[in-house]
Design an enzyme around this catalytic site. Structure first.
Site, PDB file in Angstrom:
ATOM      1  N   LYS A 157       0.845  -1.128  -0.049  1.00 25.36           N
ATOM      2  CA  LYS A 157      -0.216  -0.013  -0.094  1.00 25.36           C
ATOM      3  C   LYS A 157       0.946   1.253  -0.069  1.00 25.36           C
ATOM      4  CE  LYS A 157      -4.018   1.758   2.109  1.00 25.36           C
ATOM      5  NZ  LYS A 157      -5.099   1.862   1.202  1.00 25.36           N
TER       6      LYS A 157
HETATM    7  C1  LIG Z   1      -6.596  -0.221  -3.930  1.00 24.83           C
HETATM    8  C2  LIG Z   1      -7.168  -0.860  -2.705  1.00 24.83           C
HETATM    9  N1  LIG Z   1      -7.792  -2.076  -2.839  1.00 24.83           N
HETATM   10  C3  LIG Z   1      -8.476  -2.555  -1.792  1.00 24.83           C
HETATM   11  C4  LIG Z   1      -8.472  -1.977  -0.517  1.00 24.83           C
HETATM   12  C5  LIG Z   1      -9.160  -2.385   0.669  1.00 24.83           C
HETATM   13  O1  LIG Z   1      -8.424  -2.665   1.646  1.00 24.83           O
HETATM   14  P1  LIG Z   1      -8.894  -2.764   3.034  1.00 24.83           P
HETATM   15  O2  LIG Z   1      -9.973  -3.553   3.416  1.00 24.83           O
HETATM   16  O3  LIG Z   1      -7.641  -3.079   4.003  1.00 24.83           O
HETATM   17  O4  LIG Z   1      -8.867  -1.240   3.490  1.00 24.83           O
HETATM   18  C6  LIG Z   1      -8.014  -0.526  -0.558  1.00 24.83           C
HETATM   19  C7  LIG Z   1      -7.881   0.171   0.867  1.00 24.83           C
HETATM   20  O5  LIG Z   1      -7.222   0.284   1.434  1.00 24.83           O
HETATM   21  C8  LIG Z   1      -7.376  -0.058  -1.514  1.00 24.83           C
HETATM   22  O6  LIG Z   1      -6.705   1.311  -1.634  1.00 24.83           O
END
Ligand SMILES: Cc1ncc(COP(=O)(O)O)c(C=O)c1O
Length: 311
Positions: A157
């Site tokens: 991330k």
């Molecule tokens: C590109 C992306 N995909 C999926 C998610 C979902 O991740 P999470 O459930 O950990 O927030 C996020 C958010 O963080 C994201 O930015």
């Protein structure tokens, strides 16, 4: 988004207005930062952070993948987050920890730049709106493909990687949709700009796996576990674009959007155009877990310890 009073910056709480960086901050130029999106909810046991340890672990993994050493322990970041929420007097909030290469030598080699850490919190309603959570949103398959493992690290991330989501978000917004869905490099369904995706057909649930270059969402894991506990089959597999149009139900999960149904995709209604029964059941249980109404998932909550005033 509602401004809070204080932001944690490199070990200190500073007024919101003073949480500033130098223009030569490496991350501003090259996107060399990693971050998390986390939420805290008001629960019967007090304010509690949803799957906090998982978010902190992912932050550490993301930092490792970009060779950044976080100058604090995981427990220190956890405590700092508790303190930031408590000192801002918030009962529920969005939490944004950010680890980034600060001001130092310019140029692409980042390892001589400092690693700065901030934690901001603010009150933030559902990202795609309460109406979207209740009745579903309209989404469009983006012309942009999700970043691939051939050039970046989709499972990290990292701030710079989000230019991909930003392009898809602008495109879907300009076209009049609430969200964009990205396909992976092979043309299979990947995810939303900030959410993972689930497709329901004939009572079975499917969601793209890591081979589609997803970000491994923490709410995705929660939704998979809840759905299985409710007795549904959940397959992690490649999903063809056409399956979106054939689906009975589609929903997305993410910290910002929580669990939001999709009611229309590329101008075609999903099922009968309203959130379906399976979506509703998983969503209801998911909301119970977030708000501390479920004993079964109580261990997912990190209750914020309010620091005692110094005597
Ligand atoms: C590109 C992306 N995909 C999926 C998610 C979902 O991740 P999470 O459930 O950990 O927030 C996020 C958010 O963080 C994201 O930015």
């Amino acid at each position: 988004m509602k401004q809070a009073d204080l932001i944690w910056m490199n070990g200190e709480l500073v007024p919101w207005e003073d949480a500033k960086v130098h223009v030569l901050t490496h991350a501003l130029h090259y996107g060399t930062g990693v971050f998390e999106g986390v939420r805290a909810y008001e629960t019967p046991k007090g304010t509690a952070i949803f799957r906090h340890a998982d978010h902190i672990d992912r932050l550490w993994k993301s930092a490792e993948m970009y060779c950044m050493e976080i100058p604090y322990s995981k427990e220190e970041i956890r405590q700092a987050t508790h303190e930031t929420i408590a000192r801002n007097g918030l009962r529920s909030c969005y939490i944004r920890p950010l680890v980034f290469r600060g001001a130092g030598p310019m140029g692409l080699f980042p390892l001589d730049c400092p690693v700065d850490v901030t934690i901001a919190v603010w009150e933030w309603g559902s990202y795609l709106g309460d109406e979207g959570k209740a009745n579903g949103v309209r989404a469009k398959v983006s012309s942009w493909r999700r970043i691939s493992s051939e050039s970046l690290i989709p499972s990290a991330k990292a701030t710079g990687q989000y230019l991909n989501s930003v392009l898809a978000k602008i495109e879907s917004h300009k076209a009049g949709y609430e969200e964009g869905i990205l396909l992976d490099q092979r043309g299979f369904v990947c995810e939303g700009t900030g959410e993972n995706l689930f497709v329901v057909k004939g009572g079975r649930i499917a969601t793209p796996g890591y081979t589609s270059d997803i970000l491994g969402g923490i709410n995705r894991l929660a939704a998979i576990e809840i759905a299985r506990d409710l007795g549904y089959e959940v397959a992690e597999r490649d999903i063809a674009r056409g399956e979106l149009y054939l689906a009975d139900e589609i929903f997305m999960t993410g910290t910002a959007a929580e669990l939001t149904p999709i009611r229309e995709i590329d101008d075609m209604p999903v099922g009968d155009g309203r959130p379906g029964e399976i979506t509703r059941r998983v969503q209801a249980e998911f909301e119970n877990a977030l708000h501390g109404r479920s004993e079964r998932y109580a261990s997912w909550l990190d209750v914020v310890q309010v620091p005692q005033p110094a005597t």
